[in-house]
Scaffold this motif. Structure first.
Motif, PDB file in Angstrom:
ATOM      1  N   PHE A  36     -11.720 -17.506 -16.034  1.00  0.00           N
ATOM      2  CA  PHE A  36     -10.848 -17.259 -14.872  1.00  0.00           C
ATOM      3  C   PHE A  36     -10.016 -16.006 -15.136  1.00  0.00           C
ATOM      4  O   PHE A  36      -9.558 -15.778 -16.260  1.00  0.00           O
ATOM      5  CB  PHE A  36      -9.934 -18.470 -14.662  1.00  0.00           C
ATOM      6  CG  PHE A  36      -9.021 -18.330 -13.484  1.00  0.00           C
ATOM      7  CD1 PHE A  36      -9.527 -18.293 -12.196  1.00  0.00           C
ATOM      8  CD2 PHE A  36      -7.648 -18.211 -13.670  1.00  0.00           C
ATOM      9  CE1 PHE A  36      -8.682 -18.158 -11.100  1.00  0.00           C
ATOM     10  CE2 PHE A  36      -6.796 -18.069 -12.583  1.00  0.00           C
ATOM     11  CZ  PHE A  36      -7.319 -18.043 -11.301  1.00  0.00           C
ATOM     12  N   LYS A  37      -9.863 -15.171 -14.131  1.00  0.00           N
ATOM     13  CA  LYS A  37      -9.292 -13.838 -14.326  1.00  0.00           C
ATOM     14  C   LYS A  37      -7.901 -13.831 -14.954  1.00  0.00           C
ATOM     15  O   LYS A  37      -7.526 -12.867 -15.616  1.00  0.00           O
ATOM     16  CB  LYS A  37      -9.273 -13.088 -12.994  1.00  0.00           C
ATOM     17  CG  LYS A  37     -10.672 -12.738 -12.507  1.00  0.00           C
ATOM     18  CD  LYS A  37     -10.665 -11.988 -11.201  1.00  0.00           C
ATOM     19  CE  LYS A  37     -12.096 -11.671 -10.746  1.00  0.00           C
ATOM     20  NZ  LYS A  37     -12.136 -10.954  -9.464  1.00  0.00           N
ATOM     21  N   ASN A  38      -7.117 -14.877 -14.750  1.00  0.00           N
ATOM     22  CA  ASN A  38      -5.775 -14.922 -15.341  1.00  0.00           C
ATOM     23  C   ASN A  38      -5.756 -15.596 -16.719  1.00  0.00           C
ATOM     24  O   ASN A  38      -4.699 -15.721 -17.334  1.00  0.00           O
ATOM     25  CB  ASN A  38      -4.810 -15.658 -14.408  1.00  0.00           C
ATOM     26  CG  ASN A  38      -4.554 -14.871 -13.135  1.00  0.00           C
ATOM     27  OD1 ASN A  38      -4.594 -13.640 -13.141  1.00  0.00           O
ATOM     28  ND2 ASN A  38      -4.312 -15.561 -12.028  1.00  0.00           N
ATOM     29  N   SER A  39      -6.918 -16.028 -17.188  1.00  0.00           N
ATOM     30  CA  SER A  39      -6.979 -16.674 -18.496  1.00  0.00           C
ATOM     31  C   SER A  39      -6.851 -15.635 -19.605  1.00  0.00           C
ATOM     32  O   SER A  39      -7.431 -14.550 -19.522  1.00  0.00           O
ATOM     33  CB  SER A  39      -8.312 -17.423 -18.643  1.00  0.00           C
ATOM     34  OG  SER A  39      -8.516 -17.810 -19.984  1.00  0.00           O
ATOM     35  N   PRO A  40      -6.090 -15.937 -20.672  1.00  0.00           N
ATOM     36  CA  PRO A  40      -5.940 -14.972 -21.775  1.00  0.00           C
ATOM     37  C   PRO A  40      -7.226 -14.751 -22.568  1.00  0.00           C
ATOM     38  O   PRO A  40      -7.319 -13.811 -23.342  1.00  0.00           O
ATOM     39  CB  PRO A  40      -4.864 -15.623 -22.662  1.00  0.00           C
ATOM     40  CG  PRO A  40      -4.915 -17.073 -22.347  1.00  0.00           C
ATOM     41  CD  PRO A  40      -5.289 -17.161 -20.896  1.00  0.00           C
ATOM     42  N   LEU A  41      -8.227 -15.609 -22.372  1.00  0.00           N
ATOM     43  CA  LEU A  41      -9.472 -15.510 -23.131  1.00  0.00           C
ATOM     44  C   LEU A  41     -10.624 -14.920 -22.327  1.00  0.00           C
ATOM     45  O   LEU A  41     -11.742 -14.812 -22.847  1.00  0.00           O
ATOM     46  CB  LEU A  41      -9.886 -16.902 -23.644  1.00  0.00           C
ATOM     47  CG  LEU A  41      -8.891 -17.626 -24.556  1.00  0.00           C
ATOM     48  CD1 LEU A  41      -9.394 -19.019 -24.879  1.00  0.00           C
ATOM     49  CD2 LEU A  41      -8.655 -16.832 -25.834  1.00  0.00           C
ATOM     50  N   HIS A  42     -10.365 -14.514 -21.093  1.00  0.00           N
ATOM     51  CA  HIS A  42     -11.483 -14.146 -20.214  1.00  0.00           C
ATOM     52  C   HIS A  42     -12.169 -12.841 -20.619  1.00  0.00           C
ATOM     53  O   HIS A  42     -13.314 -12.593 -20.236  1.00  0.00           O
ATOM     54  CB  HIS A  42     -11.007 -14.050 -18.755  1.00  0.00           C
ATOM     55  CG  HIS A  42     -10.297 -12.772 -18.418  1.00  0.00           C
ATOM     56  ND1 HIS A  42      -8.972 -12.560 -18.737  1.00  0.00           N
ATOM     57  CD2 HIS A  42     -10.729 -11.636 -17.800  1.00  0.00           C
ATOM     58  CE1 HIS A  42      -8.613 -11.353 -18.322  1.00  0.00           C
ATOM     59  NE2 HIS A  42      -9.660 -10.774 -17.759  1.00  0.00           N
ATOM     60  N   GLU A 102     -15.863 -22.125 -16.771  1.00  0.00           N
ATOM     61  CA  GLU A 102     -15.303 -21.385 -15.631  1.00  0.00           C
ATOM     62  C   GLU A 102     -13.811 -21.121 -15.833  1.00  0.00           C
ATOM     63  O   GLU A 102     -13.306 -20.050 -15.486  1.00  0.00           O
ATOM     64  CB  GLU A 102     -15.542 -22.150 -14.336  1.00  0.00           C
ATOM     65  CG  GLU A 102     -17.007 -22.207 -13.929  1.00  0.00           C
ATOM     66  CD  GLU A 102     -17.236 -22.997 -12.659  1.00  0.00           C
ATOM     67  OE1 GLU A 102     -16.299 -23.108 -11.840  1.00  0.00           O
ATOM     68  OE2 GLU A 102     -18.352 -23.523 -12.474  1.00  0.00           O
ATOM     69  N   ASN A 103     -13.093 -22.090 -16.406  1.00  0.00           N
ATOM     70  CA  ASN A 103     -11.655 -21.902 -16.649  1.00  0.00           C
ATOM     71  C   ASN A 103     -11.397 -20.845 -17.719  1.00  0.00           C
ATOM     72  O   ASN A 103     -10.423 -20.088 -17.635  1.00  0.00           O
ATOM     73  CB  ASN A 103     -11.008 -23.228 -17.071  1.00  0.00           C
ATOM     74  CG  ASN A 103     -10.834 -24.189 -15.905  1.00  0.00           C
ATOM     75  OD1 ASN A 103     -10.732 -23.755 -14.756  1.00  0.00           O
ATOM     76  ND2 ASN A 103     -10.813 -25.478 -16.187  1.00  0.00           N
ATOM     77  N   ILE A 104     -12.259 -20.789 -18.729  1.00  0.00           N
ATOM     78  CA  ILE A 104     -12.096 -19.780 -19.787  1.00  0.00           C
ATOM     79  C   ILE A 104     -12.192 -18.375 -19.206  1.00  0.00           C
ATOM     80  O   ILE A 104     -11.432 -17.476 -19.577  1.00  0.00           O
ATOM     81  CB  ILE A 104     -13.154 -19.981 -20.900  1.00  0.00           C
ATOM     82  CG1 ILE A 104     -12.830 -21.242 -21.709  1.00  0.00           C
ATOM     83  CG2 ILE A 104     -13.215 -18.761 -21.826  1.00  0.00           C
ATOM     84  CD1 ILE A 104     -13.925 -21.635 -22.684  1.00  0.00           C
TER      85      ILE A 104
END
Length: 259
Positions: free
Chosen positions: A169-175, A165-167
């Motif tokens: 997340f919309k602000n994650s560089p890997l999303h 879920e963290n990967i």
């Protein structure tokens, strides 16, 4: 003497037709259909010249071209041929035979490992679906995805619902990329997948779905997609989609495909 047409000839024609069909599918999926058409025209011309017209000189030249052409095709399409052979060996019936030959104890252990792999993915997909968070998770089976893993950021972590879920997340560089799961671990994130250009994909499905279809066509991987627009959950496997899945349906499909 009249030409005798027996059951052997029927089987011969059917086998050649089947071989041509599978070659056609292989070329179509690798977007090399024009090459296949060109080869087919050349082979028909070669057979017509050498067998029907019986032109010795031209037939001899074409014979040499065919001999060299086979080697050239193997070099040009070595990746596609390798994937085709991988997929052939990874066919559902082959996997079923492997499971049949394994011991009951081994089967129980395998089922437990599959459950441990898919449940965090199912739970993460359901949570992301509720929040309309886009996600793309690719689960490796028998065809190695090392080339795909190499396009992303190496993680090599245990499969964890919160991590997935963290990967995404919309602000994650890997999303924006795909997560690759292999050997019961999250191998990489932010991976780039081959995009399918199939005209059979519904127009309302976006780039994530096309990427999921692409990897399912080029390997035997299972791709789970969560739509950012609708929150719908889909699975791409063996070049086809299962759309608008519930948690139970997703778990059932992943269990069936990964066991």
């Amino acid at each position: 003497m009249l030409f005798e047409f027996g059951i052997k000839d029927v089987i011969d024609i059917l086998l050649v037709a089947l071989m041509l069909y599978y070659i056609y599918r292989l070329m179509r999926d690798s977007r090399s259909l024009n090459v296949f058409n060109g080869i087919l025209v050349f082979v028909i011309s070669w057979l017509f010249v050498s067998q029907v017209l019986q032109m010795r000189l031209l037939g001899s030249i074409l014979d040499k071209l065919v001999s060299v052409g086979v080697i050239a095709l193997i070099v040009l399409f070595q990746d596609d041929i390798r994937k085709f052979l991988y997929n052939l060996g990874a066919h559902r019936r082959m996997r079923a035979l492997s499971r049949f030959l394994s011991s009951s104890k081994g089967k129980d252990k395998a089922k437990k490992e599959v459950k441990e792999t898919i449940m965090p993915i199912v739970m993460a997909a359901m949570n992301m679906s509720k929040g309309k968070v886009g996600a793309l998770i690719v689960i490796e089976r028998t065809v190695p995805l090392d080339d795909v893993v190499g396009t992303g950021e190496q993680i090599d972590a245990a499969i964890n619902q919160r991590l997935i879920e963290n990967i995404f997340f919309k602000n994650s560089p890997l999303h924006d990329g795909a997560v690759v799961v292999a050997s019961k671990r999250i191998k990489a994130a932010g991976c780039i997948l081959p995009v399918s250009h199939s005209l059979d994909i519904p127009k309302e499905l976006g780039l994530r779905h096309r990427a999921a279809m692409g990897i399912s066509q080029e390997s035997d991987a299972v791709a789970v997609v969560v739509s950012e627009e609708t929150g719908g959950i889909s699975v791409a496997v063996d070049g086809s989609f299962r759309l608008r899945l519930s948690a139970e349906e997703l778990e059932s499909i992943l269990t069936k495909e990964l066991e």
